[in-house]
Design an enzyme around this catalytic site. Structure first.
Site, PDB file in Angstrom:
ATOM      1  N   ARG A  42       0.672  -1.116   0.013  1.00 22.27           N
ATOM      2  CA  ARG A  42      -0.021   0.089  -0.034  1.00 22.27           C
ATOM      3  C   ARG A  42       0.859   1.239   0.046  1.00 22.27           C
ATOM      4  O   ARG A  42       1.458   1.603   0.850  1.00 22.27           O
ATOM      5  CB  ARG A  42      -1.064  -0.006   1.283  1.00 22.27           C
ATOM      6  CG  ARG A  42      -1.822   1.096   1.236  1.00 22.27           C
ATOM      7  CD  ARG A  42      -2.864   0.871   2.471  1.00 22.27           C
ATOM      8  NE  ARG A  42      -3.860   2.029   2.516  1.00 22.27           N
ATOM      9  CZ  ARG A  42      -3.993   3.066   3.054  1.00 22.27           C
ATOM     10  NH1 ARG A  42      -2.732   3.297   4.092  1.00 22.27           N
ATOM     11  NH2 ARG A  42      -5.108   3.790   3.228  1.00 22.27           N
ATOM     12  N   SER A 111     -12.951  -3.617  -1.211  1.00 20.75           N
ATOM     13  CA  SER A 111     -13.482  -2.920   0.196  1.00 20.75           C
ATOM     14  C   SER A 111     -14.815  -2.873   0.147  1.00 20.75           C
ATOM     15  O   SER A 111     -15.595  -2.528  -0.951  1.00 20.75           O
ATOM     16  CB  SER A 111     -12.787  -1.561   0.145  1.00 20.75           C
ATOM     17  OG  SER A 111     -11.353  -1.638   0.531  1.00 20.75           O
ATOM     18  N   LYS A 141      -6.093   5.181   9.278  1.00 20.89           N
ATOM     19  CA  LYS A 141      -7.086   6.005   8.627  1.00 20.89           C
ATOM     20  C   LYS A 141      -8.294   6.271   9.445  1.00 20.89           C
ATOM     21  O   LYS A 141      -9.311   5.665   9.434  1.00 20.89           O
ATOM     22  CB  LYS A 141      -7.587   4.802   7.500  1.00 20.89           C
ATOM     23  CG  LYS A 141      -8.267   5.156   6.291  1.00 20.89           C
ATOM     24  CD  LYS A 141      -8.493   4.428   5.119  1.00 20.89           C
ATOM     25  CE  LYS A 141      -9.118   5.084   3.983  1.00 20.89           C
ATOM     26  NZ  LYS A 141      -9.345   4.237   2.785  1.00 20.89           N
TER      27      LYS A 141
HETATM   28  C1  LIG Z   1      -7.620  -5.622   2.915  1.00 20.57           C
HETATM   29  C2  LIG Z   1      -7.910  -4.337   2.633  1.00 20.57           C
HETATM   30  N1  LIG Z   1      -9.153  -4.036   3.169  1.00 20.57           N
HETATM   31  C3  LIG Z   1      -9.404  -2.729   3.073  1.00 20.57           C
HETATM   32  C4  LIG Z   1      -8.568  -1.843   2.413  1.00 20.57           C
HETATM   33  C5  LIG Z   1      -9.013  -0.198   2.180  1.00 20.57           C
HETATM   34  O1  LIG Z   1      -9.195  -0.019   0.739  1.00 20.57           O
HETATM   35  P1  LIG Z   1      -9.739   1.115   0.083  1.00 20.57           P
HETATM   36  O2  LIG Z   1     -10.995   1.525   0.542  1.00 20.57           O
HETATM   37  O3  LIG Z   1      -9.397   1.265  -1.345  1.00 20.57           O
HETATM   38  O4  LIG Z   1      -8.774   2.488   0.845  1.00 20.57           O
HETATM   39  P2  LIG Z   1      -7.298   2.678   0.603  1.00 20.57           P
HETATM   40  O5  LIG Z   1      -6.497   1.415   1.445  1.00 20.57           O
HETATM   41  O6  LIG Z   1      -6.674   2.619  -0.870  1.00 20.57           O
HETATM   42  O7  LIG Z   1      -6.697   3.966   1.260  1.00 20.57           O
HETATM   43  C6  LIG Z   1      -7.271  -2.252   2.027  1.00 20.57           C
HETATM   44  N2  LIG Z   1      -6.552  -1.437   1.389  1.00 20.57           N
HETATM   45  N3  LIG Z   1      -7.137  -3.528   2.012  1.00 20.57           N
HETATM   46  C1  LIG Z   2      -6.965   1.016   4.831  1.00 18.68           C
HETATM   47  C2  LIG Z   2      -7.858   1.068   6.044  1.00 18.68           C
HETATM   48  N1  LIG Z   2      -9.172   1.049   5.698  1.00 18.68           N
HETATM   49  C3  LIG Z   2      -9.964   0.768   6.580  1.00 18.68           C
HETATM   50  S1  LIG Z   2      -8.952   0.937   7.976  1.00 18.68           S
HETATM   51  C4  LIG Z   2      -7.549   1.068   7.052  1.00 18.68           C
HETATM   52  C5  LIG Z   2      -6.303   1.227   7.805  1.00 18.68           C
HETATM   53  C6  LIG Z   2      -6.013  -0.016   8.829  1.00 18.68           C
HETATM   54  O1  LIG Z   2      -4.650   0.178   9.534  1.00 18.68           O
HETATM   55  P1  LIG Z   2      -4.506  -0.156  11.113  1.00 18.68           P
HETATM   56  O2  LIG Z   2      -4.516  -1.764  11.035  1.00 18.68           O
HETATM   57  O3  LIG Z   2      -3.233   0.694  11.137  1.00 18.68           O
HETATM   58  O4  LIG Z   2      -5.572   0.361  11.662  1.00 18.68           O
END
Ligand SMILES: Cc1ncc(COP(=O)(O)OP(=O)(O)O)c(N)n1
Ligand SMILES: Cc1ncsc1CCOP(=O)(O)O
Ligand SMILES: [Mg+2]
Length: 209
Positions: A42, A111, A141
């Site tokens: 990511r 997602s 996030k």
């Molecule tokens: C495993 C997993 N779940 C959720 C997310 C979040 O994806 P998204 O909504 O596209 O947000 P960003 O990560 O791109 O900011 C994820 N990356 N992985």
């Molecule tokens: C990418 C994303 N989407 C929903 S929560 C999240 C962040 C998850 O990170 P953390 O495990 O540090 O809370």
């Protein structure tokens, strides 16, 4: 579900906000040694050349160590690095377009935030897994929409593909998500924000035993 590869267990997200270039590969190697089964790249900040190099190195590492490698957001990068798959959110390309580009064997995750209907639609379109969350407050996030354990329980009754939980997951609160039906826990800070990445990963991996 199209792919035969299965998303389950500890799913770590190698976020370049936490992992600078000097730590990225070593930290992911530590997470795999601790039991991570799925690795997501990511990155929200690097230029294309840098992203290709980092993702290629991670893909090679995951191949050597037998972990699945997923690229966040970027279908072209997933194809270029021969990743196992891609993770798509609301802002990313549609699932059907990603499938056309990556082919039937690719793992495509979607997602679904706190929306069961979105998950059912994704399964119909042959997503390989869906993700709900955030379940707990997340410093990575903070603005992510909140989902609850009831959603997981309901989703497990209706869906046949793996369900991933994300957001603020710790070794302490992770068990409640697995009990409610999560097949995988996706974690960023709880693994890559820790001094001992391997030990942190082990604590999550234990929850699946
Ligand atoms: C495993 C997993 N779940 C959720 C997310 C979040 O994806 P998204 O909504 O596209 O947000 P960003 O990560 O791109 O900011 C994820 N990356 N992985
Ligand atoms: C990418 C994303 N989407 C929903 S929560 C999240 C962040 C998850 O990170 P953390 O495990 O540090 O809370
Ligand atoms: Mg995204």
């Amino acid at each position: 579900m199209v792919s035969q590869l299965h998303v389950a267990g500890l799913y770590v997200i190698a976020d370049t906000h936490y992992l600078d270039d000097t730590r990225l590969i070593d930290a992911v190697a530590q997470a795999i040694a601790g039991g991570a089964r799925v690795i997501q790249y990511r990155d929200k900040k690097h230029a294309a050349t840098e992203r290709t190099r980092q993702a290629s190195e991670l893909a090679a590492l995951c191949r050597r160590r037998g972990a699945l490698f997923i690229v966040n957001d970027d279908v072209a990068l997933a194809k270029e690095t021969r990743a196992d798959g891609v993770h798509l959110g609301r802002e990313d390309v549609p699932l059907a377009e990603a499938r056309k580009l990556l082919g039937a064997r690719a793992i495509i995750g979607v997602s679904c935030y706190n929306e069961l209907a979105r998950a059912e639609a994704a399964e119909k379109q042959e997503a390989d897994y869906i993700a709900f969350g955030r379940f707990f407050p997340s410093r990575t996030k903070p603005q992510a929409v909140q989902a609850g354990l009831d959603l997981l329980r309901e989703a497990k009754k209706k869906l046949h593909i793996p369900v991933v939980a994300i957001g603020g997951i710790t070794p302490e609160n992770g068990a409640s998500l697995i009990a409610a039906g999560a097949d995988a826990l996706a974690v960023i800070e709880g693994v890559f924000g820790q001094a001992d990445v391997r030990n942190a990963a082990e604590r999550y991996a234990q929850l699946f035993k």
